[in-house]
Scaffold this active site. Structure first.
Site, PDB file in Angstrom:
ATOM      1  N   ASP A   1       0.699  -1.222  -0.068  1.00 23.04           N
ATOM      2  CA  ASP A   1      -0.042  -0.064   0.068  1.00 23.04           C
ATOM      3  C   ASP A   1       0.855   1.150   0.124  1.00 23.04           C
ATOM      4  O   ASP A   1       1.581   1.485   0.860  1.00 23.04           O
ATOM      5  CB  ASP A   1      -0.880  -0.087   1.347  1.00 23.04           C
ATOM      6  CG  ASP A   1      -1.814   1.248   1.214  1.00 23.04           C
ATOM      7  OD1 ASP A   1      -2.905   1.068   0.596  1.00 23.04           O
ATOM      8  OD2 ASP A   1      -1.364   2.073   2.143  1.00 23.04           O
TER       9      ASP A   1
ATOM     10  N   TYR B   1       3.442   9.718   0.214  1.00 22.62           N
ATOM     11  CA  TYR B   1       4.370   9.226   1.620  1.00 22.62           C
ATOM     12  C   TYR B   1       5.801   9.375   1.248  1.00 22.62           C
ATOM     13  O   TYR B   1       6.286   8.914   0.337  1.00 22.62           O
ATOM     14  CB  TYR B   1       4.121   7.709   1.511  1.00 22.62           C
ATOM     15  CG  TYR B   1       2.746   7.077   1.864  1.00 22.62           C
ATOM     16  CD1 TYR B   1       1.776   7.881   2.564  1.00 22.62           C
ATOM     17  CD2 TYR B   1       2.463   5.734   1.916  1.00 22.62           C
ATOM     18  CE1 TYR B   1       0.583   7.619   2.896  1.00 22.62           C
ATOM     19  CE2 TYR B   1       1.036   5.279   1.894  1.00 22.62           C
ATOM     20  CZ  TYR B   1       0.237   6.207   2.800  1.00 22.62           C
ATOM     21  OH  TYR B   1      -1.129   5.993   3.105  1.00 22.62           O
TER      22      TYR B   1
ATOM     23  N   THR C   1       3.907  -1.779  10.229  1.00 24.50           N
ATOM     24  CA  THR C   1       5.257  -1.996  10.416  1.00 24.50           C
ATOM     25  C   THR C   1       5.932  -2.510   9.459  1.00 24.50           C
ATOM     26  O   THR C   1       5.442  -3.456   8.436  1.00 24.50           O
ATOM     27  CB  THR C   1       5.170  -3.255  11.633  1.00 24.50           C
ATOM     28  OG1 THR C   1       6.591  -3.586  11.979  1.00 24.50           O
ATOM     29  CG2 THR C   1       4.453  -4.609  11.072  1.00 24.50           C
TER      30      THR C   1
ATOM     31  N   ARG D   1       7.698  -8.904  13.273  1.00 24.62           N
ATOM     32  CA  ARG D   1       6.333  -8.435  13.615  1.00 24.62           C
ATOM     33  C   ARG D   1       5.325  -8.906  12.485  1.00 24.62           C
ATOM     34  O   ARG D   1       4.192  -9.153  12.759  1.00 24.62           O
ATOM     35  CB  ARG D   1       6.496  -6.858  13.891  1.00 24.62           C
ATOM     36  CG  ARG D   1       5.113  -6.339  13.891  1.00 24.62           C
ATOM     37  CD  ARG D   1       4.624  -6.423  15.454  1.00 24.62           C
ATOM     38  NE  ARG D   1       3.719  -5.527  15.914  1.00 24.62           N
ATOM     39  CZ  ARG D   1       2.893  -5.473  16.807  1.00 24.62           C
ATOM     40  NH1 ARG D   1       3.337  -6.715  17.778  1.00 24.62           N
ATOM     41  NH2 ARG D   1       2.145  -4.688  17.328  1.00 24.62           N
TER      42      ARG D   1
END
Length: 293
Positions: free
Chosen positions: A48, A53, A258, A263
């Site tokens: 995504d 960004y 993350t 994770r």
């Protein structure tokens, strides 16, 4: 193209690239290519993005990695978003953040993302925010044309209200595929104000941004509840929170933030859980700090 013909998001979650520009250890193209390949080997192939960004830096870094290892480009599936103009990119004297859904802007944004990412097609392209100045027929035509040209696999929206996406859909030939909205145990309001029901009714696949509430789900009584219950399901508190989301109709797809491999593996395992109704409501009660009426 019908909604059923659009690329289907079948991953347990999307890998959010919002913070990629902040992770200097992943900036070398080969290092990032290794990271992308590791995710693909985990069965996680949806990434995504948005052009804002890192001020387009995240898309550029990702594309550099794909150019360094071209075999990855055909394996990744990309969601990206546009329509937000940051103050530094406002060409006027105002320097004001605003939204632009004009055909000229969107066409340039689509071509820019394709170039930066180094992919042949954007699998899903989302209007990042609703634009009150949108000329809906012109915007719809630009999006339809981009799908027809093979630049986009499907179009969706983000942070839209029902009448906003319905107005756009009413002018488009192709079906809107998805809606990215804020939804989590920390922000369950869309389940009670009609927003979630509206997007399910209209056949939009829900994509949930901030699915862990920016860490809020781990605080106070809700966090204590998740920590207490998660061992029963052999998962983490975060995995249980994602399982709560995915239990909803339409199987919302969380967009996780993350970039840490361990994770991600933990969350992938949690996403496989199926929650009983009583567990789901028990978590909702803790999230809302009130009993079910």
């Amino acid at each position: 193209m019908n909604a059923s013909d659009a690329p289907q998001i079948d991953a347990p979650f999307l890998l959010g690239m919002m913070r990629l520009h902040e992770r200097e250890e992943l900036h070398a193209p080969e290092r990032l290519a290794d990271w992308i390949e590791a995710r693909l080997d985990q069965g996680l192939d949806w990434f995504d993005h948005a052009d804002i960004y890192g001020d387009r830096r995240a898309e550029t870094l990702f594309g550099d990695a794909l150019r360094a290892r071209p075999s990855l480009a055909e394996r990744v599936k990309v969601v990206t978003k546009a329509s937000i103009v940051t103050p530094s990119r406002d060409p006027s004297s105002y320097g004001v953040k605003h939204y632009d859904s004009s055909p000229a802007y969107l066409n340039a944004a689509i071509d820019g993302s394709l170039t930066r990412l180094g992919v042949a097609r954007l699998d899903h392209f989302l209007l990042h925010r609703p634009d009150p100045l949108m000329e809906v027929e012109a915007t719809a035509a630009a999006l339809d044309d981009a799908i027809d040209a093979g630049k986009l696999g499907a179009v969706g929206v983000s942070n839209f209200l029902p009448e906003q996406w319905r107005r756009l859909q009413g002018a488009m030939r192709h079906r809107l595929a998805c809606h990215q909205l804020q939804l989590s145990l920390a922000h369950p309001e869309p389940l009670f104000d009609g927003l979630f029901d509206a997007l399910i009714r209209d056949g939009l696949r829900p994509l949930a941004w901030s699915p862990l509430g920016g860490g809020v789900v781990f605080e106070d009584v809700l966090g204590e509840c998740l920590s207490r219950l998660s061992p029963q399901f052999e998962t983490s508190a975060a995995g249980l929170a994602l399982a709560w989301l995915r239990a909803l109709p339409g199987s919302p797809v969380p967009v996780i933030g993350t970039l840490r491999g361990e994770r991600i593996e933990e969350l992938r395992d949690g996403a496989k859980l199926t929650l009983e109704r009583s567990t789901w409501y028990a978590l909702l009660e803790e999230a809302r700090s009130e009993r079910v009426a």
